[in-house]
Scaffold this active site. Structure first.
Site, PDB file in Angstrom:
ATOM      1  N   SER A   1      -0.532  -8.815  10.139  1.00  0.00           N
ATOM      2  CA  SER A   1       0.614  -8.835  11.053  1.00  0.00           C
ATOM      3  C   SER A   1       1.539  -7.669  10.739  1.00  0.00           C
ATOM      4  O   SER A   1       1.682  -7.264   9.574  1.00  0.00           O
ATOM      5  CB  SER A   1       1.368 -10.141  10.848  1.00  0.00           C
ATOM      6  OG  SER A   1       2.627 -10.086  11.450  1.00  0.00           O
TER       7      SER A   1
ATOM      8  N   TYR B   1       5.048 -16.763   5.024  1.00  0.00           N
ATOM      9  CA  TYR B   1       3.980 -16.366   5.950  1.00  0.00           C
ATOM     10  C   TYR B   1       3.638 -14.882   5.756  1.00  0.00           C
ATOM     11  O   TYR B   1       2.467 -14.514   5.598  1.00  0.00           O
ATOM     12  CB  TYR B   1       4.405 -16.635   7.404  1.00  0.00           C
ATOM     13  CG  TYR B   1       3.527 -15.946   8.419  1.00  0.00           C
ATOM     14  CD1 TYR B   1       2.231 -16.395   8.643  1.00  0.00           C
ATOM     15  CD2 TYR B   1       3.966 -14.818   9.126  1.00  0.00           C
ATOM     16  CE1 TYR B   1       1.403 -15.750   9.551  1.00  0.00           C
ATOM     17  CE2 TYR B   1       3.148 -14.171  10.039  1.00  0.00           C
ATOM     18  CZ  TYR B   1       1.868 -14.641  10.243  1.00  0.00           C
ATOM     19  OH  TYR B   1       1.037 -13.994  11.131  1.00  0.00           O
TER      20      TYR B   1
ATOM     21  N   LYS C   1       0.069 -12.768   4.275  1.00  0.00           N
ATOM     22  CA  LYS C   1      -0.675 -11.679   4.925  1.00  0.00           C
ATOM     23  C   LYS C   1      -0.789 -10.490   3.972  1.00  0.00           C
ATOM     24  O   LYS C   1      -1.859  -9.896   3.806  1.00  0.00           O
ATOM     25  CB  LYS C   1       0.021 -11.257   6.228  1.00  0.00           C
ATOM     26  CG  LYS C   1      -0.042 -12.308   7.320  1.00  0.00           C
ATOM     27  CD  LYS C   1      -1.475 -12.599   7.741  1.00  0.00           C
ATOM     28  CE  LYS C   1      -1.593 -13.726   8.728  1.00  0.00           C
ATOM     29  NZ  LYS C   1      -2.966 -14.178   8.955  1.00  0.00           N
TER      30      LYS C   1
END
Ligand code: NAD
Ligand code: UD1
Length: 336
Positions: free
Chosen positions: A124, A148, A152
């Site tokens: 992302s 989050y 990643k």
């Protein structure tokens, strides 16, 4: 190639399965349906008229994943499965770290065991933190403000280290910008549970009358109109980017931004939606949302140079297709 698509029943995964099947690949989906429905697999089959193998499994389960590899002659993996709600990741960090990182390790381990050397990973643009846009793949990553984003960044590092140690391993790390829209059939699209956090599903639900009014978060950013600027990318373009990444895998770890390279402000998107669909979207301007950055858009030139891929669909197509899916999806739900 026979591709294991984890999270293939989800939003981006389902569109990518369609693109893979249309490009002549075959697809094995592994999804535990924690954020999707089995019907989306049926819709993939409806759209493509091709067969799909589906396993309802949790890809943090090494034994279950090994069984899939053992029986399906997997040539490559596209790993979408993961949890993606930024706010939720702050509330239940361990669930996010466990799900998103263990799944990456389990799949990498199965790849080593079964001699599968082709891997594509869903990352992302959030890993760029608050670097200044346009974001380039060579930028130093800044700490993100949420678990989050960290999952990643860590998964990227794990896969890069594996590629350093194993000269046969090829991994493409794809950093997505803001995927929106839906397949032109209106059969698959983004259907978040509850009140959406993200802009486009919120806009479509306001247009539909399900929600009252869009709140535009912030009007004092240093942007052309004061609202936030994002690189919205049509989900079908994004899906096609995965086919290009798979077809152009090279040994080692390679990182690509998948965006349009163009920033669009929140207010511009609302206007484009109204124009594209001839429908008014009620909104009010409110305070900035904590954790948001002013501008986020890609330098998308590396993907064009090395993968021969660029996004083709404009903001109007994104708005049209998102609206078509919203209308169709609700109708389908009402019929049931
Ligand atoms: P999604 O929630 O629609 O799809 C994810 C799928 O993975 C779901 O079908 C879910 O059921 C499945 N899943 C989750 N954990 C699993 C597990 N342990 N085992 C098996 N299946 C599991 O999300 P999406 O928008 O399609 O995102 C796909 C990937 O792309 C995610 O990794 C996400 O973090 C990443 N990503 C998404 C965006 C975005 O804006 N949508 C942006 C950047 C990156
Ligand atoms: C967020 C995540 C990102 C994730 C992406 C897709 C953060 C900091 N980033 O990106 O990691 O990959 O979602 O899941 O959370 N907006 C409104 N009103 C709304 C909703 C959004 O004005 O009701 C604005 C936001 O302030 C932002 C823009 O619309 O300027 C886009 O927001 P959103 O769709 O949530 O995506 P991001 O925040 O860019």
């Amino acid at each position: 190639m026979n591709i294991l698509v984890t999270g293939g029943a989800g939003y981006i995964g389902s569109h990518t399965c369609v693109a893979l099947l249309e490009a002549g690949h075959s697809v094995v989906i592994a999804d535990n349906l924690c954020n999707s429905k089995r019907e989306s697999v049926e819709k993939i089959i409806d759209i493509t008229k091709k067969e799909v193998t589906f396993f309802e499994v949790d890809v943090t389960d090494q034994e279950a994943v090994d069984v899939i590899f053992n029986h399906n002659n997997i040539d490559g993996v596209i790993h979408f499965a993961g949890m993606k709600a930024v706010g939720e990741s702050v509330e239940i960090p361990l669930t996010y770290y466990y799900n998103n990182i263990v799944s990456t390790m389990v799949l990498a381990k199965a790849c080593q065991k079964y001699g599968v050397n082709s891997f594509v990973f869903s990352s992302s643009a959030t890993v760029y933190g608050d670097n200044a846009a346009p974001f380039v793949e060579t930028m130093n990553l800044l700490p993100t403000t949420n678990p989050y984003g960290e999952t990643k960044a860590m998964s990227e590092r794990i896969l890069s280290d594996i590629a350093k140690a194993d000269s046969e391993f090829s991994v493409s790390i794809l950093r997505y910008f803001n995927p929106v829209g839906a397949h032109e059939s209106g059969l698959i699209g983004e259907a978040p549970n509850g009140i959406p956090n993200n802009l486009m599903p919120y806009v479509t639900q306001v247009a539909k009358g399900t929600l009252n009014k869009l709140r535009v978060f912030g009007s004092d950013y240093p942007t052309l109109d004061g609202s936030g600027v994002r690189d919205f990318i049509h989900v079908v373009d994004l899906a096609e980017g995965h086919v290009a990444a798979l077809d152009n895998l090279k040994k080692g770890a390679h990182i690509y931004n998948l965006g349009t390279g163009q920033g669009t402000s929140v207010l511009e998107l609302v206007k484009a939606f109204e124009e594209a669909n001839g429908i008014e979207v009620h909104y009010e301007i409110v305070e900035r949302r904590p954790g948001d950055i002013a501008s986020c858009y890609a330098d998308a030139s590396k993907a064009e140079r090395e993968l021969g891929w660029t996004a083709k669909r404009d903001i109007f197509a994104m708005c049209r297709d998102a609206w078509k899916f919203e209308k169709n999806y609700k109708d389908l739900v009402e019929i049931k």
